[in-house]
Write a protein that holds these residues in place. Structure first.
Motif, short mmCIF file in Angstrom:
data_model
loop_
_atom_site.label_atom_id
_atom_site.label_comp_id
_atom_site.label_asym_id
_atom_site.label_seq_id
_atom_site.Cartn_x
_atom_site.Cartn_y
_atom_site.Cartn_z
N GLN A 21 0.57 -1.08 0.04
CA GLN A 21 -0.10 0.48 0.16
C GLN A 21 0.97 0.76 -0.05
N ARG A 24 2.82 1.65 -2.87
CA ARG A 24 1.47 2.70 -4.58
C ARG A 24 1.73 4.45 -4.19
N ARG A 27 4.17 5.33 -5.62
CA ARG A 27 4.65 5.49 -6.78
C ARG A 27 3.57 6.71 -7.16
#
Length: 172
Positions: A21, A24, A27
């Motif tokens: 998590q 992500r 990113r």
């Protein structure tokens, strides 16, 4: 038989749930910043071709654009013109103040010199490349009355100036 509850350690929970998590989210932040950088470079270059590049090409293009901007002179010529115009107007105003003070009967010469010295110091400060305010120093006193920029048609000494009984407001 009752379902068995499996004990999951904090480390296992972090590795299975939290770490992916967080990655992500990281990113997503990187992609958002890359999109912002892409738009900024396209705006400053005046060229939308960077919008269609992949991330690596876009970063290379952005780095080369920034390098060319750093190598350019710090003060563009277009920004210099308004400052020159301002200095010219400032000098016109200083000359008008000098003319009015010289034409004012009973004008205290010392006061006129002080005003002109102050205006001259401010003009010199304007002529320099903008310096930090904390480095501003007082200008030294002029060597002669003529160097202050204040020129009176008559030689009025401070003793010859009548002292007004009430204070007189003057706009300078």
């Amino acid at each position: 038989m009752a379902p068995q509850m499996e004990f999951v350690s904090k480390t296992q929970h972090y590795l299975k749930v939290k770490k992916p998590q967080l990655e992500r989210e990281r990113r997503a932040r990187i992609n958002k910043c890359l999109d912002n950088l892409k738009e900024l470079v396209a705006e400053f270059q005046g060229n939308d071709s960077i919008l269609h590049m992949d991330k690596a090409e876009m970063l290379e293009n952005a780095v080369s654009f920034i390098k060319t901007q750093v190598r350019k002179p710090k003060v563009p010529a277009a920004a210099q013109v308004p400052m020159d115009s301002f200095r010219h107007g400032y000098m016109n105003a200083v000359n008008e103040v000098s003319r009015v003070m010289a034409a004012t009967p009973g004008m205290n010469v010392q006061l006129g010199k002080a005003v002109m010295i102050h205006l001259g110091c401010e003009y010199n400060r304007l002529s320099e490349i903008p310096a930090p305010i904390e480095n501003t120093e007082m200008c030294p006193a002029p060597m002669s009355p003529a160097s202050s920029g204040y020129h009176s048609d008559e030689d009025i000494s401070p003793a010859a100036s009548p002292a007004p009984s009430t204070p007189v407001w003057r706009p300078w």
